[in-house]
Structures are given as structure tokens and as C-alpha cells.
Scaffold this active site. Sequence first.
Site, PDB file in Angstrom:
ATOM      1  N   GLU A 116       0.846  -1.186   0.000  1.00  0.00           N
ATOM      2  CA  GLU A 116       0.000   0.000   0.000  1.00  0.00           C
ATOM      3  C   GLU A 116       0.884   1.239   0.000  1.00  0.00           C
ATOM      4  OE1 GLU A 116      -2.858  -0.257   3.142  1.00  0.00           O
ATOM      5  OE2 GLU A 116      -3.915  -1.938   2.222  1.00  0.00           O
ATOM      6  N   HIS A 232      -9.508   9.855   4.088  1.00  0.00           N
ATOM      7  CA  HIS A 232      -9.199   8.837   3.083  1.00  0.00           C
ATOM      8  C   HIS A 232      -9.540   9.392   1.714  1.00  0.00           C
ATOM      9  CE1 HIS A 232      -8.839   5.039   1.020  1.00  0.00           C
ATOM     10  NE2 HIS A 232      -8.404   4.479   2.134  1.00  0.00           N
ATOM     11  N   ARG A 278      -1.051   9.459   2.104  1.00  0.00           N
ATOM     12  CA  ARG A 278      -2.490   9.713   2.015  1.00  0.00           C
ATOM     13  C   ARG A 278      -2.838  11.196   1.979  1.00  0.00           C
ATOM     14  NH1 ARG A 278      -5.618   5.288   5.836  1.00  0.00           N
ATOM     15  NH2 ARG A 278      -5.522   3.584   4.328  1.00  0.00           N
ATOM     16  N   HIS A 337     -11.586   9.800   8.079  1.00  0.00           N
ATOM     17  CA  HIS A 337     -11.311   8.367   8.178  1.00  0.00           C
ATOM     18  C   HIS A 337     -10.661   7.952   9.498  1.00  0.00           C
ATOM     19  CE1 HIS A 337     -10.569   4.368   6.634  1.00  0.00           C
ATOM     20  NE2 HIS A 337      -9.269   4.483   6.751  1.00  0.00           N
ATOM     21  N   ARG A 372      -0.991   9.023   9.325  1.00  0.00           N
ATOM     22  CA  ARG A 372      -0.857   7.579   9.553  1.00  0.00           C
ATOM     23  C   ARG A 372      -0.467   6.836   8.284  1.00  0.00           C
ATOM     24  NH1 ARG A 372      -4.269   3.260   8.838  1.00  0.00           N
ATOM     25  NH2 ARG A 372      -6.065   4.594   8.370  1.00  0.00           N
TER      26      ARG A 372
END
Length: 532
Positions: A116, A232, A278, A337, A372
Amino acid sequence: MASVSPDAPVVIVGGGLAGLFCALKLAPRPVTLVVAAPLGQGSSSAWAQGGIAAALGGDDSASAHAHDTIAAGAGLVDPLSASILAGEAGARITDLLGYGVPFDRDAAGRLVLSREAAHSARRIVRVRGDGAGAAIMAALIGAVGRTPSIRVIEGVAEGLLSDGQRIGGIVVRPRPDAAAEALAAGTVVLASGGVGALYGVTTNPPEAFGGGLAMAAEAGALLADCEFVQFHPTALAVGLDPAPLATEALRGEGAILVDAQGRRFMTALDPAAELAPRDVVTRGVAAAIKAGKGAFLDARTALGAAFPHAFPTVYAACRASGIDPVSQPIPIAPAAHYHMGGVLTDSFGRTSIDGLWAVGEVACTGAHGANRLASNSLLEAVVFAARVAEDVAAAPLPRRGWAPSAPRSLSPSPAPVEDAAAIARLRATMSARVGVIRDGQGLENALATIETIATSARSPRLRAMTIAARLITAAALARRESRGAHFRADYPAADPAQSHRATAPFGPLRTVPPHPAQSLGEGLAAPPMETR
């Protein structure tokens, strides 16, 4: 260190992954698990799609995982927390396998590892592509049902019983139409989840409204990094609340981000394109939507006909909204998120209040910093839940002889109907003013609106929501820079002088400047920490 009597009350607030794992690790010690909804419902853990990060591959290492975690956190990750998180990941995966979690395996029986964004290696263990959260929760719920030392009661925790230094229990409302009750406890573990439902567009269930954050704040616990809310980038833009999630693992498998004309837009924003951190991807998606170009996740080439089998959860969500991801790009938008901030803890989950531990999304361990790293959230829940259980089992006997006072309760009656409109207004304000891109004037306006809503709040839920919203907004106003998930249009650059975690007490937060939080290795502003 003296051990706690085996029958000393332990209450865990929250039925998500962190709460269940902690309760199981404390067995056979008696534990009361207070959950706001039946187990498996109302928990963000069950909705997690991507999986759990763990350096299990032959070309990977815990140090590399920690390095990626620190890099993603934009200068605010506590190195000790990152090292613990990555170093204990393998043992916790073994625990989950022991509880029956069916992680994906290849033909040779080895765990399948995927990649990811911002990870330097393939290290994500998954279940049926995008079903990790649901499968993990199902396995742990089964284990809890087989563990006689765990008592589960349904009810909404509304406050902590505390004299300001020591916890004595919680205030819980068993039903919306019932009076609140005091539940005594020598030890309380907050595992109440995050704050996503404070926002109008979120991937979180309604129960994630910041209740634990508000309770801890009112009890006087130190809080940290509340401004850092992760959005997100690829929630399905199909008009649902909560918004279904299109897991980041899709991009890890080659899906791309395009506008309405089919043009990729992330390649011009970051060398890693769709696999950038992100916060970068989220701002790219938000900018494309604001410019009127639209934003879509296109998996037609990367997955095509394999989509239904590879990502059945996302596929089902798309089909339910009339989208066929095999042949169509998926409309997306950013959604609230995950909360990187929360109740400040040390590396054993101890807070600044004696007898109170925090774990999971409600806690701020410093492992995530300002942004994160993907699939570190479920990992943090199990790693630190095990450490909390270990610490609780070895904690000193609770001090006796004081009389805690219950927090102020507005009403034992159900929430009035008119609070629904106020909640909608609060959520719209948070999305518009305290969202992906912020500025000083917008944050000031948001604080004013939050205060107005708070003065007329009748239900304990709305009151808790206004407290949590004010904590996030005031912290965002105090941090005059852009870092990780916190982006200020009026201060678009990172300020090296602010490259530290920040704490603030509950109160008139708009005038309180942030203070550097101590390293987890140094302890918190409470009697002794990190002595083990």
C-alpha cells in the site's frame, strides 16, 4: 511492583479491535466490556478493508517498517512508538492466527503480502482481498464468547468518575430511555474509537463521534495532536452516509486516479503518484473535485474481470450503487477516516490520570504522527492493546479512600428530536471549515458555530460531539503551519519550529498555544511512567 487483586474491577469501554484484544489478553482476569452497540456493529474495526502491516517478508524488516512509519508521519512520529509498533507486529499476527483469523495464503501456505501507499515493501496481510476488518472482528468476537472471564454489557459511556487524579469508574447509560448509572472500577481502559462521525462525509460508523475523547478531556486527561484528522482519498461518492470505502489496496494493485476526462492527475503532484502518502493523494483528489474536473478510481486495466474476486467488499458496494468497477471508473471523494490525535499515552497506554489507560484510535501513542501510514491502524490496536493488558496486570493496587464525583449530566431522558438538526449542522461545519484544507478565518468561524451549538445541546451525545469538535478545531487553529494531514491554506509550508507533538488541556482552547509533548520514553505529566 504490586499486582492488582484478581477481582479488582476492570472496565474496558469499546467493542472494537483494541477493546476485544485487550480483554482477551487480560483473561482469565474478570473484565467488563462496555459496548455502545452489539459486538460487530458500530465498530470502525469491522469496516477496515486494507489489512494489517507487518514486516514478514524475507526482503523486509521491522526497522524498514518503522522507517516508513516515521517518514509518513511528517516529523511527529515518536521513534519509540514506531519501533514498538513494527517490532511487535509479527507476534501479534501470530496471536490473531491463533484466534482463527483466516489471513490470505498462497498455494504453498505462506501468508500473502500486498503493498500500500508509502510502504517500501509488500507487508500487508489481508483477508479475501478487502475483508480483513470484518474477518478479524468475527474471530475475536467468537473468542470473547468462549471466554467466561469477559462480561459484555451494552450501553453508552457518557463520563469518567474521577477526582482529577485517580479513576473510580464510568457513567454509562444502558438505553437511550434510561437514566445514566455509575459503574465502579479500579481500572478503566478507553478503547472507544475515533471521531469520523463529527464530519458530514466519513467512512466511520455513527458511534465514532469522539465520545471517549470528550470524556477524557472532561476528566482532565492530557490530550495530544487533536488537529491531525486523516481523510481517506477514495471514499465512494455515491451519496451514502457513512460513505463506503474503496481500499488503498486497489491502488497498490495498480488502480489509478483520473478525472472525468480519463486523465491521471497524481503523476504531476508526486513522484509516487497514486502511492504517495495519504495526505498528498487526498489533497490531489480534493483539488480535482474543486476544479470541477471530478475524481475517479479506475481499476479497469489493473484488475478488470478479477475485481469481484479480488475485492468483493468494494465490488458489492459499487454494485449496490449502480456502478460496475469492472467496466467503469468509480466516483470518489475524500472522507474523514482516522484520528491520529487523542488521549496522550505512554508506550503502555497509561494516561496522565492514574487508573486510566487508552488504546486504539482514541489514544495518541505518537506512532502515527501527523499522517498515519496505511494499515498501521489495526496493527496499533493489537500491539498496544497487548501492552495495556500486560501493564494493567502488573499495575499497583488502586488507591482507596476518595469519593469521585460524577461529571455533569444534562438529562437522563432521551435526546430531543431537535438535536438531530444540530448534529447535522455540526457535521457540515466540520467538513466545510475543519476538513482537508483549512484556514484561520474558517477555523475561527467553526469555533463560533460549535460554541453556539454547545449552548443549546440537550443530549449527552451532542454535548460530547461539541467538546470533541472544539478540541480538534482549536488545535488546528493553534498549529499555524501545514504538516501531514493538517493543511492550512494561510500557512501552506511546514514550520521547523513546530516539528513537535503538542498537548493542550480542555478549556478555552482557542487562546492556549500548543506545548511540546514529552517523548514516550520520558513519560507524561503523571506519576511514574515507563518504569518497566
